[in-house]
Enzyme design. Structure first.
Site, mmCIF file in Angstrom:
data_model
loop_
_atom_site.group_PDB
_atom_site.id
_atom_site.type_symbol
_atom_site.label_atom_id
_atom_site.label_comp_id
_atom_site.label_asym_id
_atom_site.label_seq_id
_atom_site.Cartn_x
_atom_site.Cartn_y
_atom_site.Cartn_z
ATOM 1 N N LYS A 11 0.820 -1.210 0.000
ATOM 2 C CA LYS A 11 0.000 0.000 0.000
ATOM 3 C C LYS A 11 0.864 1.275 0.000
ATOM 4 O O LYS A 11 2.060 1.229 0.331
ATOM 5 C CB LYS A 11 -0.917 -0.014 1.229
ATOM 6 C CG LYS A 11 -1.947 -1.136 1.225
ATOM 7 C CD LYS A 11 -2.886 -0.987 2.416
ATOM 8 C CE LYS A 11 -3.907 -2.100 2.442
ATOM 9 N NZ LYS A 11 -4.882 -1.903 3.538
ATOM 10 N N TYR A 51 -12.484 -1.720 -3.600
ATOM 11 C CA TYR A 51 -12.975 -1.961 -2.237
ATOM 12 C C TYR A 51 -14.505 -1.867 -2.153
ATOM 13 O O TYR A 51 -15.042 -1.604 -1.069
ATOM 14 C CB TYR A 51 -12.337 -0.964 -1.273
ATOM 15 C CG TYR A 51 -10.925 -1.327 -0.842
ATOM 16 C CD1 TYR A 51 -10.670 -2.479 -0.104
ATOM 17 C CD2 TYR A 51 -9.852 -0.501 -1.152
ATOM 18 C CE1 TYR A 51 -9.390 -2.799 0.313
ATOM 19 C CE2 TYR A 51 -8.554 -0.812 -0.732
ATOM 20 C CZ TYR A 51 -8.334 -1.962 0.001
ATOM 21 O OH TYR A 51 -7.063 -2.285 0.427
ATOM 22 N N ASN A 114 -1.632 -0.152 7.175
ATOM 23 C CA ASN A 114 -1.218 -1.501 7.584
ATOM 24 C C ASN A 114 -0.362 -2.203 6.526
ATOM 25 O O ASN A 114 -0.259 -3.421 6.492
ATOM 26 C CB ASN A 114 -2.435 -2.341 7.999
ATOM 27 C CG ASN A 114 -3.409 -2.571 6.853
ATOM 28 O OD1 ASN A 114 -3.228 -2.028 5.770
ATOM 29 N ND2 ASN A 114 -4.422 -3.379 7.089
ATOM 30 N N HIS A 117 -2.178 -5.490 1.528
ATOM 31 C CA HIS A 117 -3.522 -6.058 1.347
ATOM 32 C C HIS A 117 -3.366 -7.468 0.799
ATOM 33 O O HIS A 117 -2.404 -7.759 0.094
ATOM 34 C CB HIS A 117 -4.318 -5.210 0.341
ATOM 35 C CG HIS A 117 -5.577 -5.881 -0.110
ATOM 36 N ND1 HIS A 117 -6.746 -5.835 0.619
ATOM 37 C CD2 HIS A 117 -5.835 -6.670 -1.192
ATOM 38 C CE1 HIS A 117 -7.671 -6.555 -0.005
ATOM 39 N NE2 HIS A 117 -7.147 -7.070 -1.105
ATOM 40 N N GLU A 128 -10.015 -9.652 -7.756
ATOM 41 C CA GLU A 128 -8.956 -8.669 -7.504
ATOM 42 C C GLU A 128 -7.807 -8.806 -8.512
ATOM 43 O O GLU A 128 -7.242 -7.808 -8.954
ATOM 44 C CB GLU A 128 -8.451 -8.814 -6.067
ATOM 45 C CG GLU A 128 -9.529 -8.407 -5.052
ATOM 46 C CD GLU A 128 -9.048 -8.442 -3.610
ATOM 47 O OE1 GLU A 128 -7.944 -8.960 -3.345
ATOM 48 O OE2 GLU A 128 -9.790 -7.935 -2.746
HETATM 49 P P1 CMP Z 1 -7.329 -4.448 3.712
HETATM 50 O O1 CMP Z 1 -6.883 -5.843 3.959
HETATM 51 O O2 CMP Z 1 -6.746 -3.716 2.553
HETATM 52 O O3 CMP Z 1 -8.934 -4.437 3.544
HETATM 53 C C1 CMP Z 1 -9.730 -3.298 3.825
HETATM 54 C C2 CMP Z 1 -8.959 -2.226 4.534
HETATM 55 O O4 CMP Z 1 -9.726 -1.257 5.218
HETATM 56 C C3 CMP Z 1 -8.111 -2.858 5.608
HETATM 57 O O5 CMP Z 1 -7.060 -3.589 5.018
HETATM 58 C C4 CMP Z 1 -7.703 -1.632 6.428
HETATM 59 O O6 CMP Z 1 -6.492 -1.057 6.004
HETATM 60 C C5 CMP Z 1 -8.826 -0.644 6.157
HETATM 61 N N1 CMP Z 1 -9.518 -0.255 7.368
HETATM 62 C C6 CMP Z 1 -9.568 0.987 7.867
HETATM 63 N N2 CMP Z 1 -10.302 1.017 8.988
HETATM 64 C C7 CMP Z 1 -10.727 -0.236 9.227
HETATM 65 C C8 CMP Z 1 -11.514 -0.834 10.242
HETATM 66 N N3 CMP Z 1 -12.007 -0.148 11.260
HETATM 67 N N4 CMP Z 1 -11.736 -2.176 10.148
HETATM 68 C C9 CMP Z 1 -11.250 -2.893 9.119
HETATM 69 N N5 CMP Z 1 -10.483 -2.365 8.105
HETATM 70 C C10 CMP Z 1 -10.227 -1.052 8.176
#
Ligand code: CMP
Length: 139
Positions: A11, A51, A114, A117, A128
C-alpha cells in the site's frame, strides 16, 4: 493442498516509507512465486471499485482516499494455499492485534496504514487479480 493465486498490494504507506524491498524479501522468504507485478497510482474511482465490498463501512471514504494518494505495488502471488499463506504472512488487519513476526506487526503503523492487502477468498482473489491484470500478463 491446491496451488492458488492471490492478489497482494504493497500500500501507499509502505511504498512511501521505503518498505517495498523489505516486503518483497518477505514474499521471497515465504517462497511465493511472483507471477506479475507493477506499480500503480490508483484513481479514487479505481480504489472505490476495488474496495466496493466495503462501500457501506464507515472507513470507506478514508480508505479509498488513502489508497489513491500515491503509488502502490500490485502483485499476483502463487503458491500452495496462497490465499491463507499470504494472509498469515501479513498478519491481522490491525497491526496491534497481528502475531509477532508478521509484516503488519513489524511494519504496520495503524489499521489504515497496515502496509499490505491480500485477497480473503478464492472468489475475491479472482476478482482482484482481474481488476489489475489482463490474461496476457498472467501467463
Ligand atoms: P485491507 O486488507 O486492505 O482491507 C480493507 C482495509 O480497510 C483494511 O485492510 C484496512 O487497512 C482498512 N480499514 C480501515 N479502517 C478499518 C476498520 N475499522 N476495520 C477494518 N479495516 C479497516
Amino acid at each position: 493442498m491446491a496451488i492458488e493465486r492471490t492478489l497482494a498490494i504493497i500500500k501507499p504507506d509502505a511504498v512511501g516509507r521505503g518498505l517495498t524491498g523489505e516486503i518483497l524479501s518477505r514474499i521471497h522468504a515465504a517462497k511465493f512465486h511472483i507471477i506479475a507485478i507493477k506499480t500503480r497510482r490508483l484513481t479514487k474511482k479505481e480504489a472505490e471499485g476495488f474496495y466496493a465490498v466495503h462501500r457501506e463501512r464507515p472507513f470507506f471514504q478514508e480508505l479509498t482516499e488513502f489508497m489513491s494518494t500515491s503509488k502502490a505495488v500490485v502483485i499476483v502471488l502463487e503458491s500452495e494455499n496462497a490465499i491463507a499463506k499470504w494472509r498469515d504472512t501479513m498478519g491481522a488487519t490491525d497491526p496491534a492485534k497481528a502475531a509477532s513476526g508478521t509484516i503488519r506487526k513489524e511494519l504496520g503503523a495503524s489499521i489504515q496504514h497496515n502496509c499490505t492487502h491480500g485477497s480473503d477468498a478464492a472468489e475475491t482473489a479472482a476478482f482482484e487479480i482481474g481488476y489489475f491484470f489482463s490474461g496476457s500478463e498472467l501467463i
